[in-house]
Design a protein around this motif. Structure first.
Motif, mmCIF file in Angstrom:
data_model
loop_
_atom_site.group_PDB
_atom_site.id
_atom_site.type_symbol
_atom_site.label_atom_id
_atom_site.label_comp_id
_atom_site.label_asym_id
_atom_site.label_seq_id
_atom_site.Cartn_x
_atom_site.Cartn_y
_atom_site.Cartn_z
ATOM 1 N N GLU A 115 -3.894 7.069 7.875
ATOM 2 C CA GLU A 115 -3.349 6.256 6.926
ATOM 3 C C GLU A 115 -1.805 6.546 6.516
ATOM 4 O OE1 GLU A 115 -5.026 7.442 2.186
ATOM 5 O OE2 GLU A 115 -6.366 7.297 3.453
ATOM 6 N N LEU A 116 -2.263 8.090 6.482
ATOM 7 C CA LEU A 116 -0.548 8.791 6.193
ATOM 8 C C LEU A 116 0.889 7.528 7.276
ATOM 9 C CD1 LEU A 116 1.173 11.143 6.041
ATOM 10 C CD2 LEU A 116 0.124 12.274 7.869
ATOM 11 N N VAL A 117 0.410 7.334 8.412
ATOM 12 C CA VAL A 117 1.309 6.766 9.171
ATOM 13 C C VAL A 117 1.355 5.000 8.451
ATOM 14 C CG1 VAL A 117 1.542 5.147 11.159
ATOM 15 C CG2 VAL A 117 0.961 7.885 11.303
ATOM 16 N N ASP A 118 0.199 5.100 8.149
ATOM 17 C CA ASP A 118 0.322 3.409 7.278
ATOM 18 C C ASP A 118 1.243 3.570 5.941
ATOM 19 O OD1 ASP A 118 -1.207 2.376 9.558
ATOM 20 O OD2 ASP A 118 -2.535 1.999 8.072
ATOM 21 N N GLU A 119 0.940 4.466 4.988
ATOM 22 C CA GLU A 119 1.415 4.783 4.486
ATOM 23 C C GLU A 119 3.265 5.447 3.824
ATOM 24 O OE1 GLU A 119 0.126 4.237 0.978
ATOM 25 O OE2 GLU A 119 -1.269 2.688 2.071
ATOM 26 N N VAL A 120 2.787 5.965 4.720
ATOM 27 C CA VAL A 120 4.643 6.708 5.281
ATOM 28 C C VAL A 120 5.595 5.112 5.343
ATOM 29 C CG1 VAL A 120 6.500 7.873 6.765
ATOM 30 C CG2 VAL A 120 4.618 8.734 5.980
ATOM 31 N N LYS A 121 5.369 4.062 6.265
ATOM 32 C CA LYS A 121 5.654 3.279 6.427
ATOM 33 C C LYS A 121 5.567 2.003 5.007
ATOM 34 C CE LYS A 121 5.353 1.688 11.041
ATOM 35 N NZ LYS A 121 6.511 0.898 11.986
ATOM 36 N N ARG A 122 4.901 1.832 4.521
ATOM 37 C CA ARG A 122 5.118 1.384 3.142
ATOM 38 C C ARG A 122 5.774 2.111 2.439
ATOM 39 N NH1 ARG A 122 2.464 0.821 -0.924
ATOM 40 N NH2 ARG A 122 0.687 2.296 -1.215
ATOM 41 N N GLU A 123 5.738 2.969 2.161
ATOM 42 C CA GLU A 123 6.313 3.561 0.711
ATOM 43 C C GLU A 123 7.229 3.974 1.421
ATOM 44 O OE1 GLU A 123 4.007 5.719 -2.409
ATOM 45 O OE2 GLU A 123 2.693 5.055 -1.244
ATOM 46 N N LEU A 124 7.719 4.845 2.188
ATOM 47 C CA LEU A 124 8.916 5.347 2.631
ATOM 48 C C LEU A 124 10.663 4.580 2.226
ATOM 49 C CD1 LEU A 124 10.178 9.128 3.311
ATOM 50 C CD2 LEU A 124 9.735 7.803 5.565
ATOM 51 N N PRO A 125 11.658 5.028 0.941
ATOM 52 C CA PRO A 125 12.127 4.299 1.097
ATOM 53 C C PRO A 125 13.306 4.705 2.267
ATOM 54 C CG PRO A 125 12.395 5.680 0.402
ATOM 55 C CD PRO A 125 10.788 6.301 0.540
ATOM 56 N N VAL A 126 13.546 3.663 3.768
ATOM 57 C CA VAL A 126 13.962 4.474 4.508
ATOM 58 C C VAL A 126 14.224 2.230 5.476
ATOM 59 C CG1 VAL A 126 14.116 4.907 7.012
ATOM 60 C CG2 VAL A 126 13.292 6.194 5.117
ATOM 61 N N TRP A 127 15.954 2.059 5.942
ATOM 62 C CA TRP A 127 15.838 1.070 6.158
ATOM 63 C C TRP A 127 16.003 0.777 7.929
ATOM 64 C CZ3 TRP A 127 17.102 2.809 1.306
ATOM 65 C CH2 TRP A 127 16.245 2.795 0.659
ATOM 66 N N LYS A 128 16.269 0.309 8.404
ATOM 67 C CA LYS A 128 16.695 -0.124 10.186
ATOM 68 C C LYS A 128 17.393 -1.018 10.203
ATOM 69 C CE LYS A 128 12.932 -1.350 13.038
ATOM 70 N NZ LYS A 128 11.509 -0.958 13.506
ATOM 71 N N ARG A 129 18.095 -0.178 10.961
ATOM 72 C CA ARG A 129 18.904 -1.721 11.347
ATOM 73 C C ARG A 129 19.095 -1.407 13.051
ATOM 74 N NH1 ARG A 129 23.868 -2.221 14.287
ATOM 75 N NH2 ARG A 129 24.315 0.498 13.701
#
Length: 143
Positions: A115-129
């Motif tokens: 759940e921690l992995v899923d929630e971090v990926k869903r909520e963290l305002p980080v963008w990938k180029r």
């Protein structure tokens, strides 16, 4: 009921060590330590990836702290949580997300870590180029 402690919840621009996260959460109350290492891979949707950059919003640190505390609080038996997300330039094989969850029993640790992995990926305002081998690039998770 065990009260979980968030021992680390950060966004950093330096290399991440999943073993270090595991050592931070390990303790005498824990019967299980589960880790997750999100590693930069050399492909995405059939395209060859050369490297990537993560850009984080200034609020990212506060968001990862909140998410870690909320997830830990939803899982009775969890004793400690550590989670970090890396920003900046990453190479293939670098760790972008490191998580460790300690709990009284393995199922609690696995469930909370997932759940921690899923929630971090869903909520963290980080963008990938992503930089592709053909010289093109794309932004992922960018509004």
């Amino acid at each position: 009921m065990t009260t979980a402690v968030v021992v680390r919840a950060t966004v950093v621009d330096s290399p991440l060590d999943v073993s270090e996260h595991a050592a931070l959460v390990d303790g005498p109350r824990s019967g299980a330590v589960v880790t997750f290492s999100g590693v930069v891979r050399d492909h995405d949707h059939g395209r060859s990836v050369r490297a990537l950059d993560y850009e984080g919003h200034p609020s990212a640190g506060a968001v990862v702290e909140r998410v870690a505390a909320e997830v830990a609080g939803r899982h009775p038996g969890v004793t400690a949580v550590a989670v970090s997300h890396r920003v900046g330039a990453l190479a293939i094989g670098d760790v972008a997300l490191a998580c460790a969850v300690a709990a009284e029993h393995r199922r609690e640790a696995f469930d909370a870590c997932s759940e921690l992995v899923d929630e971090v990926k869903r909520e963290l305002p980080v963008w990938k180029r992503q930089e592709f081998a053909d010289g093109s690039e794309e932004w992922v998770n960018c509004p």
